[in-house]
Write a protein that holds these residues in place. Structure first.
Motif, PDB file in Angstrom:
ATOM      1  N   GLN A  62       0.814  -1.220   0.000  1.00  0.00           N
ATOM      2  CA  GLN A  62       0.000   0.000   0.000  1.00  0.00           C
ATOM      3  C   GLN A  62       0.848   1.271   0.000  1.00  0.00           C
ATOM      4  O   GLN A  62       0.309   2.376   0.130  1.00  0.00           O
ATOM      5  CB  GLN A  62      -0.916   0.002   1.230  1.00  0.00           C
ATOM      6  N   LEU A  63       2.152   1.141  -0.116  1.00  0.00           N
ATOM      7  CA  LEU A  63       3.016   2.324  -0.172  1.00  0.00           C
ATOM      8  C   LEU A  63       2.659   3.198  -1.376  1.00  0.00           C
ATOM      9  O   LEU A  63       2.292   2.671  -2.437  1.00  0.00           O
ATOM     10  CB  LEU A  63       4.485   1.904  -0.277  1.00  0.00           C
ATOM     11  N   PRO A  64       2.781   4.520  -1.249  1.00  0.00           N
ATOM     12  CA  PRO A  64       2.485   5.384  -2.400  1.00  0.00           C
ATOM     13  C   PRO A  64       3.491   5.176  -3.524  1.00  0.00           C
ATOM     14  O   PRO A  64       4.709   5.128  -3.282  1.00  0.00           O
ATOM     15  CB  PRO A  64       2.582   6.794  -1.807  1.00  0.00           C
ATOM     16  N   SER A  65       3.002   5.057  -4.723  1.00  0.00           N
ATOM     17  CA  SER A  65       3.877   4.793  -5.866  1.00  0.00           C
ATOM     18  C   SER A  65       4.796   5.971  -6.160  1.00  0.00           C
ATOM     19  O   SER A  65       5.848   5.811  -6.776  1.00  0.00           O
ATOM     20  CB  SER A  65       3.034   4.473  -7.107  1.00  0.00           C
ATOM     21  N   ALA A  66       4.421   7.160  -5.692  1.00  0.00           N
ATOM     22  CA  ALA A  66       5.220   8.354  -5.966  1.00  0.00           C
ATOM     23  C   ALA A  66       6.433   8.481  -5.049  1.00  0.00           C
ATOM     24  O   ALA A  66       7.312   9.313  -5.289  1.00  0.00           O
ATOM     25  CB  ALA A  66       4.347   9.606  -5.827  1.00  0.00           C
ATOM     26  N   ALA A  67       6.501   7.677  -3.997  1.00  0.00           N
ATOM     27  CA  ALA A  67       7.631   7.749  -3.073  1.00  0.00           C
ATOM     28  C   ALA A  67       8.915   7.347  -3.800  1.00  0.00           C
ATOM     29  O   ALA A  67       8.880   6.588  -4.773  1.00  0.00           O
ATOM     30  CB  ALA A  67       7.395   6.832  -1.882  1.00  0.00           C
ATOM     31  N   PRO A  68      10.065   7.839  -3.352  1.00  0.00           N
ATOM     32  CA  PRO A  68      11.335   7.503  -4.020  1.00  0.00           C
ATOM     33  C   PRO A  68      11.545   5.998  -4.122  1.00  0.00           C
ATOM     34  O   PRO A  68      11.225   5.250  -3.189  1.00  0.00           O
ATOM     35  CB  PRO A  68      12.387   8.142  -3.106  1.00  0.00           C
ATOM     36  N   HIS A  69      12.105   5.579  -5.246  1.00  0.00           N
ATOM     37  CA  HIS A  69      12.291   4.150  -5.506  1.00  0.00           C
ATOM     38  C   HIS A  69      13.117   3.472  -4.415  1.00  0.00           C
ATOM     39  O   HIS A  69      12.780   2.372  -3.959  1.00  0.00           O
ATOM     40  CB  HIS A  69      12.969   3.960  -6.872  1.00  0.00           C
ATOM     41  N   ALA A  70      14.195   4.123  -3.999  1.00  0.00           N
ATOM     42  CA  ALA A  70      15.070   3.522  -2.983  1.00  0.00           C
ATOM     43  C   ALA A  70      14.337   3.317  -1.670  1.00  0.00           C
ATOM     44  O   ALA A  70      14.527   2.297  -0.991  1.00  0.00           O
ATOM     45  CB  ALA A  70      16.296   4.406  -2.764  1.00  0.00           C
ATOM     46  N   GLY A 225      20.768   8.377  -0.574  1.00  0.00           N
ATOM     47  CA  GLY A 225      21.064   9.089  -1.799  1.00  0.00           C
ATOM     48  C   GLY A 225      20.018  10.108  -2.205  1.00  0.00           C
ATOM     49  O   GLY A 225      20.245  10.907  -3.129  1.00  0.00           O
ATOM     50  N   TYR A 226      18.871  10.099  -1.532  1.00  0.00           N
ATOM     51  CA  TYR A 226      17.801  11.041  -1.884  1.00  0.00           C
ATOM     52  C   TYR A 226      18.106  12.417  -1.281  1.00  0.00           C
ATOM     53  O   TYR A 226      18.588  12.494  -0.146  1.00  0.00           O
ATOM     54  CB  TYR A 226      16.457  10.520  -1.369  1.00  0.00           C
ATOM     55  N   PRO A 227      17.815  13.500  -2.004  1.00  0.00           N
ATOM     56  CA  PRO A 227      18.091  14.856  -1.488  1.00  0.00           C
ATOM     57  C   PRO A 227      17.045  15.305  -0.462  1.00  0.00           C
ATOM     58  O   PRO A 227      16.196  16.157  -0.739  1.00  0.00           O
ATOM     59  CB  PRO A 227      18.056  15.716  -2.750  1.00  0.00           C
ATOM     60  N   TRP A 228      17.096  14.750   0.732  1.00  0.00           N
ATOM     61  CA  TRP A 228      16.129  15.097   1.770  1.00  0.00           C
ATOM     62  C   TRP A 228      16.317  16.537   2.233  1.00  0.00           C
ATOM     63  O   TRP A 228      17.445  17.027   2.290  1.00  0.00           O
ATOM     64  CB  TRP A 228      16.292  14.163   2.970  1.00  0.00           C
ATOM     65  N   PRO A 229      15.224  17.226   2.596  1.00  0.00           N
ATOM     66  CA  PRO A 229      15.346  18.570   3.170  1.00  0.00           C
ATOM     67  C   PRO A 229      16.144  18.520   4.471  1.00  0.00           C
ATOM     68  O   PRO A 229      16.135  17.514   5.184  1.00  0.00           O
ATOM     69  CB  PRO A 229      13.889  18.980   3.437  1.00  0.00           C
ATOM     70  N   GLY A 230      16.848  19.601   4.798  1.00  0.00           N
ATOM     71  CA  GLY A 230      17.613  19.665   6.036  1.00  0.00           C
ATOM     72  C   GLY A 230      16.711  19.634   7.256  1.00  0.00           C
ATOM     73  O   GLY A 230      15.486  19.803   7.160  1.00  0.00           O
ATOM     74  N   LYS A 231      17.325  19.445   8.426  1.00  0.00           N
ATOM     75  CA  LYS A 231      16.561  19.279   9.663  1.00  0.00           C
ATOM     76  C   LYS A 231      15.695  20.494   9.993  1.00  0.00           C
ATOM     77  O   LYS A 231      14.654  20.368  10.616  1.00  0.00           O
ATOM     78  CB  LYS A 231      17.504  18.977  10.828  1.00  0.00           C
TER      79      LYS A 231
END
Length: 266
Positions: A62-70, A225-231
């Motif tokens: 049920q995970l959203p398909s738009a979430a990052p592949h990794a 490897g995903y460009p996550w927003p900073g804290k």
């Protein structure tokens, strides 16, 4: 039980042999939950077996398909998870309050000290376990008692919650969103605390505070490897919830699976 057991709640104790155990209170009694290589055991140790603890299943399909592949790949590898829906709303509120302004490891130690010092202590299969003191017991504590276990900062919130807990029957019947709104009526219980408590009690993590540090930390470790927003970047929550859109099941799955990745027993 197949898949993994979610052990994010601080009541779960882990042991060197890989076993996990915790104590919980339902309406009818106190239970000990133990998970090891033989699976999950649920035993009533005080009161009656009329109301048993229940577990909710989350399927990573049920995970959203738009979430990052990794991120999706790692969470799919985790498999189906089972999480205890906290059967005692008071414990869920207590846990969320004790998590205020402290790191996860500190909150875990604080919660356990709070329960073992002022709550109900029982012997489990792996040693001593404890459940939280009741609202009545909390209201009887002195100011020094809170300070003695490191809960001086949390004293007024816990006392206010204990005072307002007379509304618990209505809260327990409320939908998850309404429960969040109801809990914010407690002084010093803001939206984050209310949402964390409501998610723990209802098992619906679509209402969890999705920019919680635990979610951000595990997500970054799962997909480095995903460009996550900073804290300090407020873009995380809209990014996270945006992948699920209006699909609450997908958002629940994304958030709870991520928390499970960080704390689970197979």
């Amino acid at each position: 039980m197949t898949g993994v057991l979610t052990t994010d709640h601080p009541a779960w104790h882990s042991y060197d042999d890989g076993a996990h155990a915790r104590a919980v209170r339902t309406v009818s009694g106190v239970w000990v939950l133990a998970h090891d290589h033989q699976g999950l055991r649920v035993d009533c140790v005080e009161g009656t077996e009329d109301v048993k603890p229940s577990f909710l299943t989350t399927d990573p399909a049920q995970l959203p398909s738009a979430a990052p592949h990794a991120l999706r790949t790692k969470l799919l590898e985790l498999g189906t998870s089972q999480r205890l829906a906290n059967p005692w709303l008071w414990d869920a509120i207590t846990t969320a309050i004790l998590r205020q302004v402290v790191r996860a490891d500190q909150a875990r130690k604080l919660y356990r000290a709070w329960c073992s010092t002022y709550g109900t202590v029982i012997d489990g299969p792996f040693g001593t376990l404890a459940v939280a003191p009741s609202p009545t017991e909390v209201l009887a504590l002195t100011d020094d008692a809170f300070a003695a276990v490191g809960a001086k900062f949390h004293r007024t919130a816990l006392q206010a919650a204990a005072e307002h807990y007379k509304r618990h029957q209505a809260w327990e019947q409320a939908a998850a969103d309404d429960l969040v709104a109801g809990l914010t009526a407690i002084p010093r219980v803001g939206p984050w605390t209310a949402a964390a408590a409501a998610a723990d009690f209802t098992g619906d993590f679509s209402i969890y505070p999705h920019d919680d540090l635990a979610v951000r930390t595990w997500a970054a470790q799962i997909a480095p490897g995903y460009p996550w927003p900073g804290k300090t970047d407020k873009a995380f929550k809209p990014l996270w919830t945006g992948w699920a859109g209006t699909d609450r099941t997908a958002l629940h799955t994304l958030t709870l699976a991520t928390l499970t990745w960080g704390a689970h027993a197979r």
